[in-house]
Design a protein around this motif. Structure first.
Motif, short mmCIF file in Angstrom:
data_model
loop_
_atom_site.label_atom_id
_atom_site.label_comp_id
_atom_site.label_asym_id
_atom_site.label_seq_id
_atom_site.Cartn_x
_atom_site.Cartn_y
_atom_site.Cartn_z
N THR A 262 0.82 -1.20 0.00
CA THR A 262 0.00 0.00 0.00
C THR A 262 0.87 1.26 0.00
N ALA A 263 1.91 1.26 0.83
CA ALA A 263 2.77 2.45 0.93
C ALA A 263 3.46 2.76 -0.40
N VAL A 264 3.95 1.73 -1.07
CA VAL A 264 4.65 1.95 -2.34
C VAL A 264 3.70 2.52 -3.38
N ILE A 265 2.49 1.98 -3.45
CA ILE A 265 1.51 2.48 -4.43
C ILE A 265 1.17 3.94 -4.16
N VAL A 266 0.88 4.26 -2.91
CA VAL A 266 0.49 5.63 -2.56
C VAL A 266 1.64 6.60 -2.81
N LEU A 267 2.87 6.20 -2.49
CA LEU A 267 4.01 7.11 -2.61
C LEU A 267 4.51 7.26 -4.04
N LEU A 268 4.37 6.21 -4.86
CA LEU A 268 4.97 6.24 -6.19
C LEU A 268 3.99 6.49 -7.33
N GLN A 269 2.69 6.39 -7.08
CA GLN A 269 1.75 6.47 -8.19
C GLN A 269 1.85 7.79 -8.96
N PHE A 270 1.98 8.90 -8.26
CA PHE A 270 2.06 10.20 -8.94
C PHE A 270 3.34 10.32 -9.75
N THR A 271 4.44 9.82 -9.22
CA THR A 271 5.70 9.85 -9.97
C THR A 271 5.62 9.00 -11.22
N VAL A 272 5.04 7.81 -11.10
CA VAL A 272 4.90 6.92 -12.25
C VAL A 272 4.00 7.55 -13.31
#
Length: 418
Positions: A262-272
């Protein structure tokens, strides 16, 4: 994020601003439903598993008719019906002491699951379009994960199998959370239309048979099925079973791994989203397939050194790497379906997407159970990696059958499709 938010129409802002709150209730109950059925209500584990499967099976059954109804009457009417079913189902489940009552409740929850995916996707596609639509699907996915993740953490601290009323409370909260999208559909979004009224001069709307004759739809649907089979279909079965039986890590490690996801998705989605903007969606899918293959190989390596610190690191790393791949999947595949669809067939296209998703989510755990029950952990990893290779091949085939605009690039910068 500020630029994205300013570009959204008012209806899009309404939809997006409540996603995390809506899914908080689902996060409270999702990890604990089978524990509730087995340990709190006393149903044997086999029966509890069968009851849990009713959600996915019902969802798969109603998805097709749901897509047709969305095209005929609009997503709003169908979604409201599904939300009523969800509220009634969660309320019944909160007090279910008999398997028959629990079965009816889970079927009602499944009805909502079957229509909510195509319904909300059709609603989103009618509000936003083009590159903004791809970004919206990605941001929406991150917020869904945030809501479910926070809900799961809160639920883990709150529920107690020795206090049945704690489970009653979380199911009632899940029911109440459905009132939020219902209020949006009856209020600010009541004028949003996802279907077009047909006239005698219009050609008949595409049926499922006609849609599935399109090569692009067949390829993207097969890709979606395999992605779900090796992806989400393993999150509640294959991954936990492999982590426990082969890597031999503690259950707390598995729980923490989901938090990492969950943390990776929330933190990286905007960058991706920023990185993939303007690039071919099919190429992004190929990168995702590579990332997922690496994640499964990492999990396989964890199984080679069971009950060690290395195994723990491998299990946690698997979920982090896998989550990175997820941030590429969710903005691309739904956007392809909706760019292929017309306003008169959008419900059906999204229903096909949902059916492929549910089909993979149903068959994935079955395959994992058969392989891992026979002690074939190595073959399990091999099947997952082979599936990733299949996604890469299917993405290449899909690229040749869709236009550059459907593939997420400006026509001037793209190449003509075959």
């Amino acid at each position: 994020m500020r630029t994205f938010w300013r570009a959204l129409p008012t209806e899009g802002r309404w939809l997006l601003s409540t996603v995390a709150i809506q899914t908080l209730g689902r996060g409270l109950t999702l990890p604990f439903t089978i524990i509730y059925l087995h340990e709190v209500r006393g149903f044997d584990l086999g029966l509890s598993g069968v009851l849990m499967s009713l959600i996915a099976v019902t969802g798969l059954i109603v998805t097709g008719p749901g897509g047709t109804l969305i095209d005929r009457f609009g997503a709003r009417v169908v979604l409201l019906t599904g939300l009523v079913a969800m509220i009634v189902g969660c309320t019944m489940l909160a007090f279910a002491t008999d398997p028959a009552v629990a079965a009816v409740a889970l079927v009602l929850i499944g009805v909502n699951f079957g229509v909510s995916w195509p319904g909300f996707n059709a609603l989103i596609a009618s509000v936003v379009e083009g590159d903004l639509r791809q970004q919206y699907f990605g941001v929406n996915f991150a917020l869904i994960n945030l809501g479910i993740g926070v809900g799961g953490i809160v639920g883990g601290f709150y529920v107690d199998v020795h206090e049945p009323e704690t489970f009653t409370t979380i199911f009632l909260i899940d029911a109440a959370s459905s009132l939020i999208p219902m209020a949006l559909l009856l209020g600010p979004l009541r004028h949003v239309r996802t279907h077009v009224e047909s006239t005698e001069a219009d050609p008949p709307a595409e049926g499922y048979r006609q849609i599935l004759r399109r090569p692009a739809v067949l390829w993207v649907t097969l890709l979606t099925f395999i992605a779900m089979f090796i992806g989400y279909g393993q999150m509640e079965a294959g991954f936990p079973a492999y982590a426990r039986q082969v890597a031999e890590v503690d259950t707390r490690v598995i729980g923490f791994a989901f938090a990492v996801n969950t943390a990776v998705i929330v933190l990286l989605q905007f960058t991706v989203l920023k990185l993939i903007r303007g690039h071919r969606r099919t190429r992004v899918m190929q990168v995702m397939a590579l990332v997922w293959a690496i994640s499964w190989l990492v999990l396989g390596a964890a199984g080679l050194l069971p009950d060690t610190v290395v195994a723990v690191i491998g299990v946690l790393a698997f979920m982090g790497i896998f989550a990175f791949g997820e941030t590429m999947l969710q903005p691309t595949v739904p956007a392809v379906y909706n760019d292929l669809a017309s306003d008169r067939s959008r419900g059906r296209y999204n229903a096909i997407n949902a059916a492929a998703f549910q089909g993979g989510a149903i068959t994935g755990p079955i395959a994992a159970g058969l392989l891992l029950d026979q002690g074939l952990g190595g073959w399990f990893i091999a099947v997952m990696v082979a599936g990733c290779a299949g996604i890469a091949v299917l993405a290449l085939a899909l690229e040749r059958r869709i236009t550059p605009s459907v593939n997420g690039v400006p026509v001037a910068a793209g190449e003509a499709a075959d």
